[in-house]
Design a protein around this motif. Structure first.
Motif, mmCIF file in Angstrom:
data_model
loop_
_atom_site.group_PDB
_atom_site.id
_atom_site.type_symbol
_atom_site.label_atom_id
_atom_site.label_comp_id
_atom_site.label_asym_id
_atom_site.label_seq_id
_atom_site.Cartn_x
_atom_site.Cartn_y
_atom_site.Cartn_z
ATOM 1 N N ARG A 179 -0.164 -2.785 10.479
ATOM 2 C CA ARG A 179 -0.017 -1.358 10.730
ATOM 3 C C ARG A 179 -0.083 -0.594 9.413
ATOM 4 N NH1 ARG A 179 5.749 -1.908 13.431
ATOM 5 N NH2 ARG A 179 5.908 -3.207 11.584
ATOM 6 N N GLU A 180 -0.424 0.715 9.506
ATOM 7 C CA GLU A 180 -0.317 1.550 8.317
ATOM 8 C C GLU A 180 1.157 1.742 7.995
ATOM 9 O OE1 GLU A 180 1.198 4.457 8.671
ATOM 10 O OE2 GLU A 180 0.862 5.114 10.714
ATOM 11 N N VAL A 181 1.449 2.007 6.716
ATOM 12 C CA VAL A 181 2.840 2.066 6.271
ATOM 13 C C VAL A 181 3.121 3.354 5.507
ATOM 14 C CG1 VAL A 181 3.125 -0.440 6.174
ATOM 15 C CG2 VAL A 181 2.294 0.777 4.148
ATOM 16 N N VAL A 182 2.448 4.449 5.906
ATOM 17 C CA VAL A 182 2.578 5.680 5.127
ATOM 18 C C VAL A 182 4.015 6.193 5.081
ATOM 19 C CG1 VAL A 182 0.208 6.430 5.426
ATOM 20 C CG2 VAL A 182 1.894 7.035 7.145
ATOM 21 N N ALA A 183 4.815 5.841 6.085
ATOM 22 C CA ALA A 183 6.199 6.325 6.098
ATOM 23 C C ALA A 183 7.109 5.488 5.209
ATOM 24 C CB ALA A 183 6.734 6.341 7.530
ATOM 25 N N THR A 184 6.679 4.307 4.806
ATOM 26 C CA THR A 184 7.574 3.386 4.091
ATOM 27 C C THR A 184 7.065 2.991 2.713
ATOM 28 O OG1 THR A 184 6.531 1.455 5.130
ATOM 29 C CG2 THR A 184 8.410 2.437 6.278
#
Length: 650
Positions: A179-184
């Motif tokens: 998954r993309e991890v832009v929040a973390t």
């Protein structure tokens, strides 16, 4: 503090929750109005067909972006010391007046969200992280938030360390696709992601430090920052195998980037040969070596021969005598170039014409001198890549040759030497770079003429026979120079009780790399079950069933010699062994040998006979290190022998 998503947070815990939920609804409504505005655009009014096509493509891409899940959402909020406040999300969302409602995570103004700490707040007074809970097919619900008062070091919230919402996301169950991890994204990762384009950046990091995620998000960031240039020149992501590319395949599209080419190094090779043979370990090492590169470069011009005798060329009533020394000089002048060999051959015509004009004051010698053209063709025949490699390799040649993967890379190198590299890119991201041979690295390096590359890897996980143990050497094969080597040392994927044991193998890997430390302190140490040899296969199947009871996404790592036995035992137990990691059926179990499992991750991992994987060699230690660090939740061993001594010594 953050309440579990299954609970309904009270107004006492999150007094601003209703206002933030209203802001989320507003952002989503703005997204919907943006969709309406783009949908209403009529390209038919364009001045010409090119403009019309440009509008159609741009609008289609914008609509696809805005309609992706989460496009109108935000995961963070920052408050600057000057009072300005910004919501951070996956896409740029604006209101009807074109003022930003949600800022794209890649925008410069969003960088402090990832980098700010109490020690260096980057101009922020406050940061807020949101928790959104999935609700099936309906939009996610904002359930909680975490505040960090960055202008007050004594405030008892986060601001240093890893916040709870980030840890919760990192430790979430895997789905079989990255998954993309832009929040973390964390600060050390963000530094790499936003590094300048015009450089070769090496990212060395242990298991679970986010190298792959960083590389993919860097590709998305660079396309955001340099869109016109990189859309024109292209961005390439090179993965180690097809399974890995399937695993990461959704990340860039989820970030709104669909133009990036994702290929294995083998996919890049041209022209193609039918790969039907398999090399031994020694052959893979030899064919992938720097010595083979040098031999191929020398062989690329070995077919150029000076005639044995002088040449007599009749031109009308006159016969010209051209000595072999004169022809040798022409050949030498043409060869003295950095151009591909066949293009150097093409320069012969101009050299000869100029020399004949100077010596005989005639400009028709080339056209009328058939004997001269024939002699030069014989001296420098056209060479093909396949023929060149076929002549260089030992063993049966021609139609009898069983081409191997290593041979295919040699054919690509020969083709580049002879005619040039057919496909190049503005930026190249190379994952698991430590596993590529010198020849494969040359193949990849040629795809970036400017040297703009992101090289991702871990020398302690170099497991192929011709793999790399030193980044300077690897870059030399790529004909690149690193402007920086960034070290990622914080592990986010592998729980500390597992990583701490795996790190005991590092002194046995034959390379020097810093050990990663995990931020995930929870979890149990690896579990070992010892059985008799005749009980091994059945015990593995039973252990897999046990682990899958709690962690459906469970993978098995097996020594190649045991693969058939283990697959049969799983089948007898009602499970189906597969070499895929996503779109798994209810009874599908991914099964790999240690080299093939590189770059993948599973909630549960069962490793079979670790003493066979770690055979006492440097490579064996690296293979076991790879196998152990695929686990996100639990790691179980089933073995006919105790742990290797390296794992039991602290």
């Amino acid at each position: 503090m953050v309440a579990p998503v299954s609970e309904h947070p009270s107004a006492d815990l999150f007094p601003e929750l209703p206002a933030e939920q209203a802001q989320l609804a507003f952002a989503r409504a703005c997204r919907d109005r943006m969709v309406d505005r783009f949908s209403a655009l009529d390209p038919e009014g364009a001045a010409d067909e090119i403009t019309k096509e440009y509008i159609e493509v741009t609008v289609a891409e914008a609509l696809e972006d805005l309609r992706t899940p989460g496009a109108g959402d935000f995961f963070g909020r920052i408050g600057e010391e000057n009072g300005d406040r910004w919501y951070i999300g996956r896409r740029h969302i604006e209101n009807d007046a074109h003022d930003p409602v949600v800022v794209d995570w890649r925008a410069p103004i969003a960088a402090p969200f990832y980098r700010a700490t109490h020690a260096d707040p980057f101009g922020l007074a406050h940061r807020r992280r949101f928790t959104l809970a999935a609700t099936g097919d309906a939009p996610s619900v904002l359930t909680a938030y975490l505040d960090e008062q960055l202008d007050d070091p004594d405030h008892d919230t986060a601001g240093s360390g890893i916040p709870d919402p980030v840890l919760a996301e990192i430790g979430a169950a895997r789905t079989g696709a990255m998954r993309e991890v832009v929040a973390t994204i964390q600060a050390e990762q963000d530094m790499v992601i936003r590094a300048p384009l015009d450089q070769c950046l090496v990212v060395q990091g242990g298991p679970g430090t986010g190298k792959t995620a960083v590389g993919l998000h860097r590709a998305a960031f660079l396309l955001f920052e340099h869109r016109r240039r990189l859309v024109r020149d292209g961005v390439l992501v090179v993965g180690p195998n097809k399974v890995f590319l399937d695993y990461i395949g959704n990340v860039l599209p989820s970030l709104g980037e669909r133009s990036v080419q994702q290929r294995t190094a083998l996919d890049l090779c041209v022209p193609k040969v039918p790969v039907t043979g398999v090399d031994s370990v020694g052959q893979r090492r030899g064919k992938g070596s720097e010595e083979q590169l040098l031999a191929l470069e020398a062989a690329s011009t070995m077919h150029v021969k000076v005639p044995a005798e002088d040449l007599r060329v009749p031109i009308g009533a006159r016969t010209l005598t051209i000595t072999r020394d004169e022809i040798a000089e022409w050949l030498a002048l043409a060869l003295d170039s950095n151009a591909p060999v066949n293009k150097r051959r093409d320069s012969l015509k101009g050299l000869v014409q100029r020399d004949m004009q100077r010596r005989y004051d005639r400009d028709d010698v080339w056209e009328k001198g058939a004997e001269l053209r024939a002699a030069l063709t014989k001296s420098w025949p056209t060479q093909t890549a396949v023929k060149l490699v076929d002549q260089l390799l030992p063993g049966p040649g021609g139609k009898r040759r069983a081409w191997t993967v290593a041979d295919q890379f040699l054919v690509d190198e020969a083709n580049s030497l002879l005619v040039g590299t057919p496909f190049t890119y503005g930026h190249v991201v190379v994952d698991e770079a430590q596993d590529h041979s010198a020849v494969a690295l040359r193949c990849i390096g040629r795809r970036s003429p400017s040297g703009s590359m992101t090289i991702l890897g871990d020398l302690a996980q170099s497991t192929t026979p011709a793999g790399q143990q030193d980044w300077d050497e690897a870059l030399r094969f790529m004909r690149a120079t690193a402007s920086e080597v960034a070290h990622l040392t914080i592990g986010y994927r592998v729980p500390a009780p597992i990583l701490d044991v795996a790190n005991r193998l590092l002194p046995h890997t034959g390379v020097t790399t810093p050990a990663s430390r995990s931020v995930r302190a929870e979890g149990g140490a690896p579990v070992l079950t010892v059985v008799a040899d005749d009980e091994l296969a059945a015990a593995v199947a039973a252990e897999v069933r046990l682990v899958r009871h709690r962690h459906h996404n469970t993978g098995v790592v097996v020594p190649e010699a045991l693969m058939v036995r283990i697959v049969a035992a799983l089948d007898a137990a009602g499970l189906h062994a597969t070499d895929r990691v996503h779109d798994l059926g209810h009874d599908d179990v991914p099964v790999f040998h240690a080299e093939a499992v590189k770059g993948l991750e599973f909630d549960g991992v069962v490793v079979v006979n670790p003493h066979e994987i770690f055979d006492g060699s440097d490579r064996g230690a690296r293979l076991l290190y790879v196998a152990m660090t695929r686990a996100v939740q639990v790691l179980h061993f089933v073995s006919t022998a105790p742990f290797p001594a390296a794992l039991t010594s602290a």
